[in-house]
Design an enzyme around this catalytic site. Structure first.
Site, PDB file in Angstrom:
ATOM      1  N   LYS A 295       0.022   4.209  -0.165  1.00 34.08           N
ATOM      2  CA  LYS A 295      -0.622   5.367   0.484  1.00 34.08           C
ATOM      3  C   LYS A 295      -0.444   6.613  -0.393  1.00 34.08           C
ATOM      4  CE  LYS A 295      -0.068   3.044   4.865  1.00 34.08           C
ATOM      5  NZ  LYS A 295       0.075   3.122   6.306  1.00 34.08           N
TER       6      LYS A 295
ATOM      7  N   GLU B 227      -6.653   4.662   8.103  1.00 30.98           N
ATOM      8  CA  GLU B 227      -6.374   6.077   7.821  1.00 30.98           C
ATOM      9  C   GLU B 227      -7.582   6.744   7.178  1.00 30.98           C
ATOM     10  OE1 GLU B 227      -2.710   5.346   5.739  1.00 30.98           O
ATOM     11  OE2 GLU B 227      -1.764   4.786   7.633  1.00 30.98           O
TER      12      GLU B 227
ATOM     13  N   GLU C 211      -5.113  -4.912  10.521  1.00 24.81           N
ATOM     14  CA  GLU C 211      -4.039  -3.947  10.735  1.00 24.81           C
ATOM     15  C   GLU C 211      -4.273  -3.209  12.048  1.00 24.81           C
ATOM     16  OE1 GLU C 211      -2.124  -2.805   6.693  1.00 24.81           O
ATOM     17  OE2 GLU C 211      -3.759  -1.432   7.092  1.00 24.81           O
TER      18      GLU C 211
ATOM     19  N   HIS D 274      -9.415   1.267   5.094  1.00 29.07           N
ATOM     20  CA  HIS D 274      -8.135   1.418   5.803  1.00 29.07           C
ATOM     21  C   HIS D 274      -8.341   2.344   6.996  1.00 29.07           C
ATOM     22  CE1 HIS D 274      -4.001   2.408   6.703  1.00 29.07           C
ATOM     23  NE2 HIS D 274      -3.633   1.367   5.990  1.00 29.07           N
TER      24      HIS D 274
ATOM     25  N   ASN E 205       0.875  -1.181   0.000  1.00 30.11           N
ATOM     26  CA  ASN E 205       0.000   0.000   0.000  1.00 30.11           C
ATOM     27  C   ASN E 205       0.910   1.228   0.000  1.00 30.11           C
ATOM     28  OD1 ASN E 205      -1.791   2.056   0.513  1.00 30.11           O
ATOM     29  ND2 ASN E 205      -2.368   1.354   2.568  1.00 30.11           N
TER      30      ASN E 205
ATOM     31  N   GLY F 122       3.087   1.962  10.751  1.00 35.41           N
ATOM     32  CA  GLY F 122       4.102   3.002  10.617  1.00 35.41           C
ATOM     33  C   GLY F 122       4.889   3.279  11.885  1.00 35.41           C
TER      34      GLY F 122
ATOM     35  N   SER G  29       3.772  -2.492  10.079  1.00 35.50           N
ATOM     36  CA  SER G  29       5.221  -2.612  10.279  1.00 35.50           C
ATOM     37  C   SER G  29       5.795  -3.950   9.816  1.00 35.50           C
ATOM     38  CB  SER G  29       5.578  -2.352  11.756  1.00 35.50           C
ATOM     39  OG  SER G  29       5.234  -1.020  12.112  1.00 35.50           O
TER      40      SER G  29
HETATM   41  P1  13P Z   1       3.307   0.107   7.537  1.00 40.83           P
HETATM   42  O1  13P Z   1       3.761  -1.176   6.899  1.00 40.83           O
HETATM   43  O2  13P Z   1       4.062   1.307   7.043  1.00 40.83           O
HETATM   44  O3  13P Z   1       3.243  -0.011   9.029  1.00 40.83           O
HETATM   45  O4  13P Z   1       1.797   0.374   7.050  1.00 40.83           O
HETATM   46  C1  13P Z   1       0.867  -0.659   7.137  1.00 40.83           C
HETATM   47  C2  13P Z   1      -0.347  -0.258   6.412  1.00 40.83           C
HETATM   48  O5  13P Z   1      -1.070   0.635   6.838  1.00 40.83           O
HETATM   49  C3  13P Z   1      -0.646  -0.946   5.145  1.00 40.83           C
HETATM   50  O6  13P Z   1      -1.931  -0.672   4.711  1.00 40.83           O
END
Ligand code: 13P
Length: 254
Positions: A14, A101, A169, A99, A12, A175, A214
């Site tokens: 983002k 976010e 997740e 997601h 992803n 992150g 992560s």
């Molecule tokens: P990270 O791998 O950067 O922690 O992000 C995970 C994520 O949100 C994938 O959708």
């Protein structure tokens, strides 16, 4: 990981990726071993601006291209939004919905996510439906009940192993470099499997359950070995070809 389910490793990106970053994608494609597709499916969920270019480059090879969100409607007066049909038209084969976010930044509810998953199916896309608890919810001992509630509200009736992927997740692991213990991931994925089988019978038993948060080449092997983990949704480490290829390698050796 469930032996009979072929894993999916999806990156992803983002809100990252300019035209200049296409080179990283080309490096990934070039680095994928010829026989990878026999053991693992690979995908990059790119920003909408890059989907057509990446999908053209990927062709019918081992790397699929997905979107990161879609509107529930097919078209209409929704300035700035993008429909699942548009993503499919650009060459995507899947789209992430729900997601954390988007749930946090745009107030998306479980019913919004459910409608987006149905939109994905309408356009012939696989819906990658995300769920996961916050740190506060985990500390309160509510992680499993929160995720079960999100699954109940976000996964539409009619979900199958072909049209839907679930990504667990934990918000606090995204992150941050933090990951749950293998035991905590196992407990959550078992609970998700039981909930999905209870509701969808065989379809729930064979649906892919990804872990995200992560994931790096260094921990991919341990996470992959967890029962009911059928792949990964990778953020930061999917931006670098070497890291993403390292994660794919860990999954292909499962
Ligand atoms: P990270 O791998 O950067 O922690 O992000 C995970 C994520 O949100 C994938 O959708």
């Amino acid at each position: 990981m469930s032996a009979r389910i072929k894993p999916l490793v999806a990156g992803n990106w983002k809100m990252n990726g300019l035209k200049s970053n296409q080179a990283e994608f080309y490096k990934m494609i070039a680095g994928i071993p010829d026989d990878l597709a026999e053991s693992v499916d690979a995908m990059i969920c790119a920003p909408a601006t890059l989907i057509a270019a990446l999908a053209d480059k990927a062709g019918k090879g081992a790397m699929a291209v997905g979107g990161q969100d879609c509107h529930a409607e097919a078209s209409g007066a929704h300035t700035g939004d993008i429909s699942a049909e548009m993503l499919a038209d650009a060459g995507a084969s899947a789209v992430i919905v729900g997601h954390s976010e988007r749930r946090a930044d745009h107030g998306e509810t479980d019913s919004d996510v459910r409608a987006k998953a149905q939109a994905a199916w309408r356009a012939g896309l696989v819906a990658i439906i995300c769920v996961g608890e916050t740190e506060t919810q985990r500390k309160a001992g509510d992680a499993v009940s929160v995720v079960e509630r999100q699954l109940e509200g976000s996964v539409p009736d009619g979900a199958t192993a072909e049209n839907t992927v679930i990504a667990y997740e934990p918000v606090w692991a995204i992150g941050t470099g933090l990951t749950p213990t293998a035991g905590d991931v196992a407990d959550m994925h078992k609970a998700m499997r039981q909930a999905l089988v209870g509701r969808l019978a065989d379809a729930g038993g064979s649906m892919r359950l990804l872990y995200g948060g992560s994931v790096k080449p260094a921990n991919a092997g341990e996470l992959m070995a967890v029962s009911n983990v059928d792949g990964a949704l990778v953020g930061g480490a999917s931006l670098k070809a070497d890291d993403f290829l390292g994660i794919l390698d860990a999954y292909s050796r499962s």
